[in-house]
Motif scaffolding. Structure first.
Motif, PDB file in Angstrom:
ATOM      1  N   GLY A  43       0.741  -1.159  -0.029  1.00 46.86           N
ATOM      2  CA  GLY A  43       0.110   0.052   0.069  1.00 46.86           C
ATOM      3  C   GLY A  43       0.779   1.327   0.063  1.00 46.86           C
ATOM      4  O   GLY A  43       2.050   1.060   0.149  1.00 46.86           O
ATOM      5  N   PRO A  44       0.142   2.353  -0.075  1.00 48.49           N
ATOM      6  CA  PRO A  44      -1.459   2.522   0.081  1.00 48.49           C
ATOM      7  C   PRO A  44      -1.889   2.095  -1.267  1.00 48.49           C
ATOM      8  O   PRO A  44      -1.479   2.580  -2.449  1.00 48.49           O
ATOM      9  CB  PRO A  44      -1.569   3.877   0.454  1.00 48.49           C
ATOM     10  N   ALA A  45      -3.184   1.562  -1.324  1.00 48.01           N
ATOM     11  CA  ALA A  45      -3.904   1.240  -2.551  1.00 48.01           C
ATOM     12  C   ALA A  45      -5.248   1.191  -2.267  1.00 48.01           C
ATOM     13  O   ALA A  45      -5.795   0.681  -1.156  1.00 48.01           O
ATOM     14  CB  ALA A  45      -3.349   0.111  -3.183  1.00 48.01           C
ATOM     15  N   THR A  46      -6.211   2.030  -3.271  1.00 48.17           N
ATOM     16  CA  THR A  46      -7.679   2.015  -2.958  1.00 48.17           C
ATOM     17  C   THR A  46      -8.317   0.591  -3.802  1.00 48.17           C
ATOM     18  O   THR A  46      -9.229   0.238  -3.592  1.00 48.17           O
ATOM     19  CB  THR A  46      -8.114   3.313  -3.275  1.00 48.17           C
ATOM     20  N   GLY A  47      -7.478   0.494  -4.868  1.00 43.77           N
ATOM     21  CA  GLY A  47      -7.763  -0.545  -5.600  1.00 43.77           C
ATOM     22  C   GLY A  47      -6.435  -1.424  -6.094  1.00 43.77           C
ATOM     23  O   GLY A  47      -5.417  -0.838  -5.919  1.00 43.77           O
ATOM     24  N   PRO A  48      -6.573  -2.494  -6.869  1.00 39.73           N
ATOM     25  CA  PRO A  48      -5.430  -2.907  -7.518  1.00 39.73           C
ATOM     26  C   PRO A  48      -4.442  -2.146  -8.381  1.00 39.73           C
ATOM     27  O   PRO A  48      -3.133  -2.238  -8.363  1.00 39.73           O
ATOM     28  CB  PRO A  48      -6.125  -4.208  -8.557  1.00 39.73           C
ATOM     29  N   SER A  49      -5.183  -1.023  -8.818  1.00 37.93           N
ATOM     30  CA  SER A  49      -3.938  -0.410  -9.520  1.00 37.93           C
ATOM     31  C   SER A  49      -4.241   1.205  -9.421  1.00 37.93           C
ATOM     32  O   SER A  49      -3.505   1.921 -10.074  1.00 37.93           O
ATOM     33  CB  SER A  49      -4.651  -0.469 -11.044  1.00 37.93           C
ATOM     34  N   LEU A  50      -5.210   1.539  -8.438  1.00 37.25           N
ATOM     35  CA  LEU A  50      -5.155   3.010  -8.211  1.00 37.25           C
ATOM     36  C   LEU A  50      -5.080   3.431  -6.762  1.00 37.25           C
ATOM     37  O   LEU A  50      -5.591   2.439  -6.083  1.00 37.25           O
ATOM     38  CB  LEU A  50      -6.407   3.518  -8.804  1.00 37.25           C
ATOM     39  N   CYS A  51      -4.542   4.279  -6.526  1.00 34.58           N
ATOM     40  CA  CYS A  51      -4.791   5.031  -4.955  1.00 34.58           C
ATOM     41  C   CYS A  51      -5.499   6.232  -5.124  1.00 34.58           C
ATOM     42  O   CYS A  51      -5.170   7.174  -5.645  1.00 34.58           O
ATOM     43  CB  CYS A  51      -3.438   4.924  -4.478  1.00 34.58           C
ATOM     44  N   ALA A  52      -6.374   6.472  -4.288  1.00 36.36           N
ATOM     45  CA  ALA A  52      -7.176   7.743  -4.032  1.00 36.36           C
ATOM     46  C   ALA A  52      -6.755   8.269  -2.641  1.00 36.36           C
ATOM     47  O   ALA A  52      -6.499   7.592  -1.877  1.00 36.36           O
ATOM     48  CB  ALA A  52      -8.752   7.461  -4.172  1.00 36.36           C
ATOM     49  N   ASN A  53      -6.719   9.681  -2.728  1.00 39.32           N
ATOM     50  CA  ASN A  53      -6.251  10.410  -1.397  1.00 39.32           C
ATOM     51  C   ASN A  53      -7.014  11.642  -1.235  1.00 39.32           C
ATOM     52  O   ASN A  53      -7.712  12.289  -2.127  1.00 39.32           O
ATOM     53  CB  ASN A  53      -4.760  10.731  -1.628  1.00 39.32           C
TER      54      ASN A  53
END
Length: 317
Positions: A72-82
């Motif tokens: 991490g950090p990761a919100t999905g397998p390919s993307l990270c939202a912040n």
């Protein structure tokens, strides 16, 4: 006449053992690792906007890496939202990513990145390429919704070697003008979804905002339902503006009328973000008396290029 002995064309038998990391699986037990529980599904999750009400400059990764079983950090397998909070000061952001998207959730300020300075206000959107380390500054309070593709690069074990596009700015005024034109057109009035896709001239095949990211500003008119649809990209949705009574239904099955059966209800809250897992049917509902706006960010740029997006609609267009 002399006979010439011909060497055998059959390769000699090798006796080297398989590598220690080599594994052999029955196809039936390995072809669908998500169904068998070997790989975690993308979970439903919403993230409260309360972070923006606190004091001080800070960044909050919307991290689901533990549930996903990835670094991490990761919100999905390919993307990270912040969530990025600015409070009368500056905040630096940096990611080893090919694409970074910043949506201005509130306030006014500026961003210095890639040798340029961008002045922004609520509703504007800024997209930065690889190497887009940024300094965001405001004299009051402001908030940013920041999404990037660093988790994809970590999984591939790579770092960007070049920028695929120039920094791009999308003003709220221009986005709304295009959205209103679509909504007021004859086809737009009959459409299931009234939305404007934000694109980049460098990606004419996919018509997406970057080669990996997809972004759309959509309006959900008061009293309307956007019927179920699905796609193989993950959606990191941001509720731009809404009143109580707006929500999304998410599920895997449809009833006889083409609506979601036994689904999960995700109520919208202004400034909140929520995850719609890949492949799930989802419909948007506005039972309030005011129009609502939503900004989904997806990895559909990559899926579109790979020809795997597989978007489908339930009894509508």
């Amino acid at each position: 006449m002399h006979l010439v002995e011909v060497e055998s064309l059959v390769a000699p038998t090798l006796h080297q053992a398989s590598s220690e990391q080599a594994r052999f699986f029955d196809y039936r037990s390995a072809a669908n690792p998500q169904q068998s529980g070997l790989i975690a599904s993308v979970p439903f999750r919403s993230f409260s906007p309360d972070f923006f009400d606190q004091t001080g400059c800070d960044v909050l990764p919307l991290d689901l890496s533990e549930q996903l079983g990835c670094s991490g950090p990761a919100t999905g397998p390919s993307l990270c939202a912040n969530f990025v909070r600015l409070d009368r000061g500056e905040q630096r952001t940096s990611a080893i990513a090919t694409s970074q998207l910043f949506f201005i959730t509130n306030g006014e300020g500026e961003t210095q990145a890639c040798g340029q300075t961008f002045q922004w206000s609520k509703g504007d959107l800024l997209v930065l390429p690889a190497g887009g380390d940024a300094i965001h500054t405001t004299h009051k309070k402001a908030g940013l919704y920041w999404v990037h593709d660093a988790p994809l690069l970590r999984y591939l074990g790579v770092e960007p070697a070049q920028s695929r596009f120039e920094p791009s700015f999308y003003s709220h005024r221009d986005s709304k003008l295009h959205l209103e034109a679509i909504a007021n057109s004859p086809n737009g009035a009959r459409a299931n979804r009234v939305s404007v896709l934000l694109g980049n001239s460098n990606f004419p095949q996919t018509r997406t905002i970057t080669h990996t990211l997809w972004a759309m500003l959509g309006i959900l008119p008061a009293g309307q339902i956007q019927r179920p649809h699905r796609h193989q990209s993950i959606a990191l949705d941001f509720a731009v503006d809404c009143q109580p009574g707006c929500y999304t239904m998410i599920g895997t099955k449809l009833d006889a009328n083409g609506m979601i059966l036994n689904g999960h209800r995700e109520d919208w809250v202004p400034g909140a973000a929520f995850v719609t897992p890949p492949g799930y049917w989802h419909s948007h509902h506005n039972e309030s008396g005011e129009d609502a706006y939503v900004l989904p960010i997806q990895d559909a740029g990559l899926h579109t290029y790979l020809r795997t997006l597989d978007i489908a609609f339930s009894g509508g267009n």
